[in-house]
Scaffold this active site. Structure first.
Site, PDB file in Angstrom:
ATOM      1  N   HIS A  93       0.824  -1.213   0.000  1.00 22.51           N
ATOM      2  CA  HIS A  93       0.000   0.000   0.000  1.00 22.51           C
ATOM      3  C   HIS A  93       0.859   1.264   0.000  1.00 22.51           C
ATOM      4  O   HIS A  93       0.385   2.332   0.386  1.00 22.51           O
ATOM      5  CB  HIS A  93      -0.907   0.015   1.229  1.00 22.51           C
TER       6      HIS A  93
ATOM      7  N   ASP B 196      -5.353  -7.515  11.435  1.00 14.84           N
ATOM      8  CA  ASP B 196      -4.677  -6.333  11.984  1.00 14.84           C
ATOM      9  C   ASP B 196      -5.171  -6.043  13.399  1.00 14.84           C
ATOM     10  O   ASP B 196      -4.381  -5.816  14.320  1.00 14.84           O
ATOM     11  CB  ASP B 196      -4.916  -5.106  11.097  1.00 14.84           C
TER      12      ASP B 196
ATOM     13  N   HIS C  34      -7.257  -4.516  -1.173  1.00 15.58           N
ATOM     14  CA  HIS C  34      -6.572  -5.776  -1.462  1.00 15.58           C
ATOM     15  C   HIS C  34      -7.289  -6.503  -2.593  1.00 15.58           C
ATOM     16  O   HIS C  34      -7.087  -7.690  -2.802  1.00 15.58           O
ATOM     17  CB  HIS C  34      -6.547  -6.681  -0.233  1.00 15.58           C
TER      18      HIS C  34
END
Lengths: 333, 333
Positions: B57, B110, B219
Site C-alpha cells: 500500500h 490487523d 486488497h
C-alpha cells in the site's frame, strides 16, 4: 481503453480544472490559455522561471509551480508542445522586472515554440534567456528530438534554478546555475509496458509479456534495444553503466539521485530499484547526498522508471537544500 | 508478471532497504523486525503514534513516519498484517513516557495482532490506547473484515492525531481527536484493473476489458458490484452518492478531500476525478477546505481510485493545517 476520463478530447482542459480546484492557494490560470502561474505572479524583483511541455507527464510541469521552483507552466495537448502564444503569455505574466528564464526539454517542437515565444517577448522589451535540458543518455536522436532528450532530471533544473531565483539572483546568474545543473546531470529509463494516449485510444507500441525496452523515451519513443525481462539488480546495472560513464561520475563524487516512476510502477518497486542504485553507487564510492523516489515526470500509465544522477558541488547542494513549496514538490530546508 | 523486483519472496525486505537508503535523515529501522521509526525516537514528552499494516500500500504507512504524523510503522508481508511481536517492538521503541496510540485499519488480522501487542506492552507498564479506522462505506463485511474496512481516509487520522500529539497533548486527548476524525470520515473506491501480489505472480481476480468494480477494497476484495465502464462524472457521482448520504454530509459543511490513486491511474485522471468531485460538492453547497490528490494508499499496480471526505470543525481544520514533514507527506503550515 479503461480510463478515468469523460471525453478523450477534453482531458487536458478537465485536468487543469481539477488541478486548479486542488490548489487554489498556490495557483491561478491565465485567461484563455493553458498556462498555470503562481497565485502571486509576477513576483517583483525575482527572475521568472517558465517551463512546460506536452501534457501526460503529470505532475510535470504544473505541479512544480510555486515558491522555490517555477513561476509558470505551459500545458500542451497530450505529448504535444505548448504553442508560442501560450509561452509568450506565460512570459508576460511572470516577468517581475528582472527577466525570465525558459527551461525547455530538448524536443524539436518545444525548442522551436519556446524560442518563438522568446522572440515575441523580447519585442515587448522583456529580457528572456533559455536553457535546454538534455539529460537522457539513451540515444542521440529520437522520434521527436535532435540530440538528446530531456526527461526527469529536468526537475533538478527547476529546483536549483528556482532556489537561485528565489534568492534574488540576476537572470544571467540563474541561467548560469541552470546550465551547471544540466552539465552535471544524466538520466536513463526503461519500460515494461506502453501507455495509451487518450485521443488515440490504443497503445502506441507493444511489448511482449516477457519483454522490456531499455532507454525508452517519456513518450514511448524507441530506446536503445529490447530484451527479455530480468531482475531489478540487472536492469539497474544496465542503466547505471551507461549513466555513470557518460559524465563520467567518479570515485568520491557526491550526487543527488532521482528514481522516477513512469506511471504504474508501484512505489515499492521504485524503492527496490533505489536499493540497487545505492548498492551500485557504494561499489563505485559515489556518495548519495539526497534522494528523491516517486513519480516526478510520468508517461501516463506507462510501467517503468528512470534514474537521474546530478553531480553536486557546494553551490548546488545549498540550492538543492533550499525549501520549496509547490503542489508536487515540498521540501523543508 | 513484469515487475521491477529481484525475487518475489524478498520484495518487502528489499523495499525497506531502498526506503532506508532514501530517507536516512528521517528514519531508522529497528533491529530484527520490519518496523520503521523516526530517527529520533522515542520523542520525550510526546505521545507515540504507531500504525502499519500489510505491505503493498506504499507510501502507507512507512511514508508517514516523521514530524507531525507517525512515530512508527509496522510493515507486514504483502497484504498481510504485521505480527504482534513487530507491533510490540514498535510500541516499546516510540514510548516517550506519555503512552502510545495505535492507529489500526479495520481488518480482522490487523485488529487481533495490534491488540495482542497492546496487551504485551501493557504488561511492561506502557500505557497504550487504540483507534480503529473503518472509513470505507462500500460494504459492511468483506473478505478480511468484520464491519467496514479501513482505507485511504486513514491518512487523515495520521495527520490530525499526529498534529495533536506534536502539540504535547495527553494520550486520551490524542485518542479523542483521532476518534473525532474517524467519526466524520467516509471513503469509497473503485477499480479498472486488479493487481498482482508478487509471490502469487498472477492477478487475484479479473475484470473484463469494458468492466469496472465499484466499492472494491485495497486488497482487491469484492465491492458492491461490477458494471460496464462509464465516464468519470458518472463514476464519481456513484461513489459520492454513497459517501455523502452515509454521514451525512450536509449543505454548508466544510470538508477535507482526498482523491487517492490506487497505483496505476495517471495523476491527470485523478485531477479529472477531482474536478468532478468538486462540481458535485458545489451542487450540494459543501465547501472543500483542503484537497489532497495523489497516491496515498495504493494497492500495488491496481488501476482505480478512492474518494475520502472528512467533515471539519475548527479544531480539525487547525490540526489539519499544522506543518508535517515525512517522506510522503510534507506540508507547510
Amino acid at each position: 481503453m479503461k480510463k478515468l476520463i469523460n471525453n478523450p478530447d477534453e482531458v487536458v482542459k478537465e485536468m487543469i480544472s481539477g488541478f486548479l480546484y486542488a490548489y487554489p492557494s498556490y495557483l491561478r490560470k491565465l485567461d484563455n490559455v493553458d498556462v498555470v502561474v503562481r497565485k502571486t505572479s509576477p513576483v517583483d524583483g525575482k527572475v521568472g522561471l517558465v517551463s512546460g511541455g506536452g501534457s501526460g507527464h503529470e505532475p510535470a510541469h504544473a505541479g512544480y509551480v510555486g515558491k522555490g521552483m517555477l513561476d509558470a507552466a505551459c500545458l500542451g495537448a497530450v505529448f504535444t508542445s505548448p504553442t508560442p502564444d501560450q509561452i509568450y503569455e506565460a512570459i508576460r505574466a511572470v516577468d517581475g522586472g528582472k527577466g525570465v528564464l525558459l527551461i525547455i526539454k530538448n524536443y524539436t517542437g518545444d525548442v522551436m515554440n519556446f524560442e518563438m515565444a522568446k522572440e515575441m517577448a523580447e519585442m515587448d522589451g522583456i529580457k528572456v534567456l533559455e536553457v535546454i535540458v538534455d539529460d537522457d543518455v539513451a540515444v542521440e536522436n529520437s522520434t521527436y528530438t535532435q540530440g538528446r532528450r530531456g526527461i526527469a532530471g529536468t526537475i533538478f533544473v527547476h529546483k536549483i534554478a528556482g532556489a537561485k531565483a528565489e534568492e534574488g539572483a540576476e537572470l544571467e546568474e540563474v541561467k548560469e546555475v541552470a546550465e551547471k545543473v544540466i552539465k552535471n546531470l544524466r538520466s536513463m529509463g526503461m519500460a515494461f509496458t506502453p501507455c495509451i494516449v487518450p485521443a488515440a485510444g490504443k497503445p502506441s507500441f507493444t511489448l511482449d509479456e516477457d519483454e522490456i525496452e531499455i532507454g525508452i523515451g517519456i513518450h514511448g519513443e524507441p530506446g536503445t534495444h529490447r530484451e527479455k525481462i530480468k531482475g531489478a539488480k540487472e536492469i539497474v546495472a544496465e542503466l547505471m553503466d551507461k549513466i555513470i560513464i557518460d559524465l563520467p561520475f567518479r570515485d568520491g563524487d557526491e550526487v543527488a539521485l532521482m528514481i522516477n516512476g513512469l506511471g504504474s510502477t508501484p512505489l515499492s518497486e521504485l524503492f527496490i530499484a533505489n536499493k540497487e542504485v545505492n548498492e551500485y553507487l557504494l561499489g563505485k564510492n559515489i556518495n548519495v547526498y539526497k534522494t528523491y523516489v516517486g513519480e516526478y515526470m510520468t508517461s501516463l500509465e506507462m510501467s517503468g522508471f528512470s534514474i537521474s544522477l546530478l553531480k553536486l558541488d557546494e553551490e548546488l547542494k545549498s540550492l538543492l537544500d533550499a525549501s520549496a513549496d509547490t503542489p508536487a514538490f515540498k521540501q523543508f530546508k
